[in-house]
Design an enzyme around this catalytic site. Structure first.
Site, PDB file in Angstrom:
ATOM      1  N   CYS A 294      20.323  20.843  69.224  1.00 49.88           N
ATOM      2  CA  CYS A 294      21.713  21.332  69.516  1.00 49.88           C
ATOM      3  C   CYS A 294      22.548  21.397  70.807  1.00 49.88           C
ATOM      4  O   CYS A 294      23.220  21.868  71.365  1.00 49.88           O
ATOM      5  CB  CYS A 294      22.459  21.962  68.158  1.00 49.88           C
TER       6      CYS A 294
ATOM      7  N   HIS B 250      24.428  19.124  57.111  1.00 52.70           N
ATOM      8  CA  HIS B 250      23.380  18.213  56.941  1.00 52.70           C
ATOM      9  C   HIS B 250      21.727  18.893  58.037  1.00 52.70           C
ATOM     10  O   HIS B 250      20.725  17.889  57.879  1.00 52.70           O
ATOM     11  CB  HIS B 250      23.591  17.577  58.827  1.00 52.70           C
TER      12      HIS B 250
END
Length: 382
Positions: free
Chosen positions: A333, A208
């Site tokens: 993240c 991604h």
């Protein structure tokens, strides 16, 4: 209602329409299981998996059988680091060299290994966020099992000297020397040349970040002197991916990653030029505000701008800009709860700069950004 420009491509990218078309075909039409080899549906799925493996391997000057599909770079990092643990325990090599600016997907597995008797040396960067190859190599000991250094930092875009580190490890003259792992989540498809160095044993990539779907990535486990890195699986329950990653292969996602990898390599120079133009426009607009820009401009990804405006808080800045652009203040993240960047703190920056830094990141496909309007809004806050 028109959406604001998306300037968080370091967190994730849109799926390339060409990739999306292929993914949908393998979801709706060619939906077979690659493990079903007794009929044409399964055979078609297996052929596509093989094709994706070949496409990715070609970008890294590797062999297709050296590509292991995972759910993303985090899993690849974990497999590369934790997967070597048993080999380290058996050989007595229980030392790891990494850096203080790695993604948590590297730092946390290393911390876990410390609970199993491993020792770790974390090399700190300079004030611009770059580590020195000599310091990394100088930390290597006879009992070093693994050296793990990211290629491009996810917060600052600073490129690290992985080629020089690889050459230094090769010059140690020991064919059984430390394994070298590179987290290339941000750089893969952009700065791929250095990743072809054959002394890099393990490379983590993410779908991604390169215009493929979320939920797919890969780990390159390169042979050295004909031998694979002695990885052990983290999960059990099937023989897929050479026994290292069990489970039904997500054929549509793998197909998308394969095509995205091929497109990124074919269009790499053109995409980089577009990103450099956007960066230049941003820096020109912000120049009157005397910002602090992190990373050496000659050693940074052209699509990431880590920047602080003296006297301004990053949280307030993001709120003020929410109707003009989608920006972030670092890694998407690490945590759902905001905390100061461990990367910027490791760089030794003053606390007001750390708390005032935002990350703006774009891609070749980013439409026109109203940099002057953004700069004016920031100027009014000062």
């Amino acid at each position: 209602m028109a959406r604001v420009p998306y300037l968080d491509c370091a967190a994730t990218t849109q799926v390339d329409p060409r990739v999306a078309e292929l993914v949908m075909r393998f979801m709706v039409e060619e939906f077979g299981n690659a493990g079903s080899r007794t009929h044409t549906y399964g055979a078609a799925a297996q052929r596509e998996v093989n094709s994706a493996r070949e496409r990715i391997a070609a970008t890294l000057a590797a062999s297709p059988e050296e590509i292991i599909f995972t759910s993303g770079a985090t899993e690849s990092d974990n497999l590369a680091i934790l997967g070597l643990a048993e080999a380290g325990l058996e050989s007595g090599r229980r030392h790891i060299v990494t850096t203080a600016i790695e993604h948590k997907a590297v730092l946390e597995p290393v911390e876990h290994l410390k609970t199993r008797g491993f020792d770790a040396t974390l090399v700190c960067p300079d004030r611009l966020g770059h580590v020195a190859a000599g310091e990394v190599l100088g930390a290597v000991r006879p009992d070093t099992l693994l050296v793990s250094v990211m290629h491009a930092n996810n917060e600052t875009g600073a490129l690290q000297p992985v080629d020089a580190i690889a050459e230094g490890l090769a010059n140690l003259g020991d064919g059984d020397g430390p394994y070298f792992h590179v987290d290339a989540a941000q750089s893969y498809g952009k700065e791929t040349g250095e990743l072809r160095n054959t002394r890099i044993d393990l490379i983590s990539i993410s779908g991604h970040k390169v215009f493929a779907p979320k939920g797919v990535g890969a780990l390159l486990a390169r042979r050295r002197r004909g031998r694979r890195p002695p990885l052990r699986p983290l999960m059990h329950g099937g023989g897929q991916e050479r026994g290292l990653r069990p489970g039904t292969l997500p054929v549509p996602l793998i197909a998308g990653l394969g095509l995205a990898a091929e497109l990124a390599e074919a269009e790499r120079a053109e995409r980089a030029r577009a990103c450099r133009r956007i960066r230049a426009a941003a820096l020109e607009a912000f120049a009157p505000l005397a910002p602090v820009v992190h990373a050496d401009p000659s050693r940074v990804l052209p699509n990431i701008l880590s920047i602080a405006f003296p006297g301004l808080d990053a949280e307030a800045l993001m709120v003020a800009l929410k109707d003009m652009a989608a920006v972030s203040n670092g890694s998407a993240c690490t945590s759902e709860r905001y905390s100061l960047s461990h990367v910027l703190e490791a760089m030794g920056l003053p606390s007001e700069i750390v708390s005032g830094t935002v990350r703006m990141s774009w891609s070749h496909a980013t439409p026109a950004v109203p940099w002057e309007r953004i700069a004016d809004a920031i100027g009014l806050m000062a």
